[in-house]
Scaffold this motif. Sequence first.
Motif: not given
Length: 166
Positions: A14-15, A17-21, A97
């Motif tokens: 999940i992290i 997917l949020i930060v960098d798929r 990021k």
Amino acid sequence: MTFAVPGVNIVFIIIMLIVDRTTIGFGTLVNMFCVGFLIDTFSNIYEKVFYFQPGTITMLIHLAIGLVFFTLGVSLYITSNMGVCPYDGIAPALHKKFPGRSYRFIRVLQDIITMVIAFLMGGPVAVGTIIMAFFIGFMVNFWNDLVSNKIVGIKEEKGITEIKQA
């Protein structure tokens, strides 16, 4: 404790997917479902071939050798862009990021936070755990610069990563 691993992997996915798929791929699935089996298999072989009496010196030697080979492997599979395991994907994603922060800094911070959480939850934390937490990020970064980025064709200057076009 082994039932917690899938839950932790889901949280890390999940992290990611949020930060960098882009860090999720075929390698993510292979890592999530095969690495544990491979570690068990090769640990049994290793114990039979390289039997040793566990003492402080021999354990530190094995830790140092393991750290070198483990971090080289992590470096090679992260730079291959085939997807990484949920835990290993967080530091590269955060490095993208926040390019002002080195991969090494982010990975060491991630490993220390994870170690503290594991300790607070009653997990085993010993000298080897502490050494690994402080040195994995440094060593993966070392191998990235020395070996992996050159194989893949990645050039990094002043915190900016470029992929050489063939």
